[in-house]
Design a protein around this motif. Structure first.
Motif, short mmCIF file in Angstrom:
data_model
loop_
_atom_site.label_atom_id
_atom_site.label_comp_id
_atom_site.label_asym_id
_atom_site.label_seq_id
_atom_site.Cartn_x
_atom_site.Cartn_y
_atom_site.Cartn_z
N UNK A 82 5.89 -3.69 -10.26
CA UNK A 82 5.02 -3.08 -9.44
C UNK A 82 3.64 -4.11 -9.43
N UNK A 83 3.05 -4.53 -8.29
CA UNK A 83 1.78 -5.16 -8.23
C UNK A 83 0.71 -4.50 -9.00
N UNK A 84 0.56 -3.37 -9.06
CA UNK A 84 -0.62 -2.86 -9.95
C UNK A 84 -0.52 -3.12 -11.30
N UNK A 127 -7.55 1.35 -11.74
CA UNK A 127 -8.49 0.46 -11.17
C UNK A 127 -7.63 -0.47 -10.38
N UNK A 128 -6.71 -0.75 -10.88
CA UNK A 128 -5.88 -1.88 -10.03
C UNK A 128 -5.29 -1.42 -8.81
N UNK A 129 -4.86 0.03 -9.05
CA UNK A 129 -4.09 0.70 -7.94
C UNK A 129 -5.22 0.95 -6.72
N UNK A 130 -6.52 1.24 -7.20
CA UNK A 130 -7.44 1.72 -6.33
C UNK A 130 -7.91 0.48 -5.55
N UNK A 131 -8.10 -0.85 -6.32
CA UNK A 131 -8.47 -1.95 -5.58
C UNK A 131 -7.38 -2.32 -4.28
N UNK A 132 -6.02 -2.22 -4.81
CA UNK A 132 -5.07 -2.49 -3.82
C UNK A 132 -5.10 -1.60 -2.50
N UNK A 133 -5.51 -0.16 -2.96
CA UNK A 133 -5.34 0.58 -1.76
C UNK A 133 -6.50 0.42 -0.94
N UNK A 138 -1.54 -10.51 3.73
CA UNK A 138 -1.58 -9.15 4.27
C UNK A 138 -1.79 -7.90 3.14
N UNK A 139 -2.35 -6.78 3.61
CA UNK A 139 -2.78 -6.05 2.74
C UNK A 139 -1.52 -5.07 2.19
N UNK A 140 -1.18 -4.95 1.02
CA UNK A 140 0.05 -4.34 0.17
C UNK A 140 -0.28 -2.90 -0.35
#
Length: 132
Positions: free
Chosen positions: A9-11, A25-31, A40-42
């Motif tokens: 997983x990226x996060x 925080x990683x998940x929030x930054x990705x979203x 591209x956004x992921x």
């Protein structure tokens, strides 16, 4: 030695590589679009593999990195830095932006104390010039 996973997983990778303090925080930054793969956004659950190019925006800093290795665990910073390679252009841009912010801060120095009675009158007089 623990075998290296094929994809993760990226996060989780961003957390293990110490780009963000928590996985949340990683998940929030990705979203919010602060992380891109290949321009591209992921999504946070997207699998990341070695050799992929990422752009990570954290505050005022922008990192352009290539994934070198994967890790499920968050280790010391010296090991986390071996998981990716930052491009030279990215390093130069970050150093330049950091120096520019430092120069901007050095230009203005707020007074150490409150203005005294005379200074307040001068400030008020300057304000009156704009009104006329």
């Amino acid at each position: 030695m623990i075998p290296e996973p094929r994809g993760m997983r990226l996060d989780l990778w961003l957390w293990a590589a110490r780009f963000f303090k928590t996985r949340g925080l990683a998940k929030q930054a990705i979203e919010t679009g602060k992380v891109e793969i290949g321009g591209q956004r992921v999504k946070p659950a997207r699998g990341v593999r070695a050799g992929e190019a990422l752009v990570v925006v954290r505050g005022d800093e922008r990192f352009e990195v290539e994934v070198l290795a994967l890790s499920n665990t968050r280790g010391p910073a010296s090991i986390a830095q071996t998981l990716y390679r930052e491009s030279d252009a990215s390093k130069l841009a970050r150093e330049h932006a950091r120096a520019q912010r430092a120069a901007e801060r050095a230009g203005y120095r707020p007074p150490d104390t409150k203005p005294d009675k005379r200074a307040r009158r001068l400030i008020r007089a300057l304000g009156d010039l704009d009104a006329s």
